[in-house]
Design a protein around this motif. Sequence first.
Motif: not given
Length: 509
Positions: A22-29, A57-67, A72-75, A347-352
């Motif tokens: 949301i704060y640092l948008p870029s091309n979603a692809i 494996f644990g580190i990869l799972v967390h990076i995957n979730l971040l990405l 998802l937000t970018s799309f 985008l619900l995360i930004m709903e008051v």
Amino acid sequence: MLNSFPLVRLLLPFVIGIVVAIYLPSNAIYPFYAFTFLFILTIISLLIKNYNLKYVFGILVHINLLLAGYSLTSFKAENKIVTNNNSNDNQFIIAEISEPIVVKEKSIKAILTIKGIKSKQNWLKSEGRAIIYLQKDSLSIQLKANDIIAFEPMLKDVPPPQNPNEFDFRNYLAYHLIYQQAYLKTSNWTILKKATNLSIFAWASETRKNLINKLENLGIKDDRLHVASALILGYKDDIDAQLKNAYSSAGAMHVLAVSGLHVGIIFLIFNQLLLFLHKIKYGKYIQGVLLILILWIYALLTGLSPSVMRAATMFSFIVGAKMTNRNSNFFNTLAASALTLLLFNPLLIMEVGFQLSYLAVIGIVVIQPLIYNLYYTKWWLLDKIWELTAVSIAAQIATFPLGLYYFHQFPNYFLLSNLIVIPLAIGILYLGLLVLALSPFPVIASFLAKVLDYVILFLNKIVVYIDELPYSLSQNIKFTLLDNYLIYITIILVILLINLRKYIYFSTA
């Protein structure tokens, strides 16, 4: 500590990914490609049965979730703005009404999904959402969800707030993917096609309207009807602005929004009513499925606000856990509900409403016991009053920084109002549901409706009285995002201090 709450651990990187997008948008692809690559690596590391790779494996799972959160937000948040071409008099925009209309005093508000731009020469496919205000007349008031209309290309960008401490409505609409608006006179638009198939949302809107008409036919009128509609069925568009301001100033605005309290009461009522199903084979599963259906039908009827969706999702997980004989941890259940909703709409995360709802329920669970344990009494009534007071203080502690940041005001008599308003609101909800359930029996329903009418009248008078007290509302409070973060950090450190008794947190706070 987070090892006890695995779903919280999964939610955190996903939320971080959403916020960064949301704060640092870029091309979603590009983040999507990175997510795909790392997802394959994660699967490979899982297939390789090597104990040393468990941390990888644990580190990869967390990076995957971040990405995943970022992608998802970018799309979802691709900025789709309709291009107007006012030089072409023969051009017009075709759009579908995506939500039930809101009838205002002098206009009709409608949310549109743009289908395309039509001119004599060609058809240009276009996407996006817009908000329009139609001149109120016999035609516009008959519009329903899924109707197709055509109108002149008069869309303009939503203007920014005019005052420094004003709520940023443009930002609010942007997180709903709405960037443009227009006011249309009767001559500027026409209806192309009436909706033939009644969507589930249109059905919910019509059902809610019929239920409100039943309350009105039973003798509940004017402001009492409008408050009953808001409190029982989540429809608050008809509430008088002055009365709405009184509820806000008194710190009782939350009772006019259907929330977790309402969903919880619905759950308790039908959970008891359906207990007889346990006597039959597979009755536990039938009860669970029926409960989940009832919760979501009620959520649908009340407009699917973020707080209602949060509560309905949470109770659905609780019911599911009971059906499978599993213990449900509160924080895991809360995280599961948030993760489910954010997967559908990050985008619900930004709903008051979303933010306040989750903070309020966390505050009640975490802070309320700390406050309640400060005082003990053997008197039942005094204990219940103190318990309710502790709930109000806990919810206010958890939400006031966010309220100050968004609205720059604070209701000074929130404790007084909540001690009176919350029990009355619960009573009104029970009574209102009973009136609607007994509406086929006019004599009984009319008597109960009269009682309901008096209770709502009393509630309104109490709220107005508190609003008129001196210094009921502190306004124009300057409160920045940094102030917001600092206050929440302080609250967290104080909670850690109390729970862990480590005074290093106190010195940090």
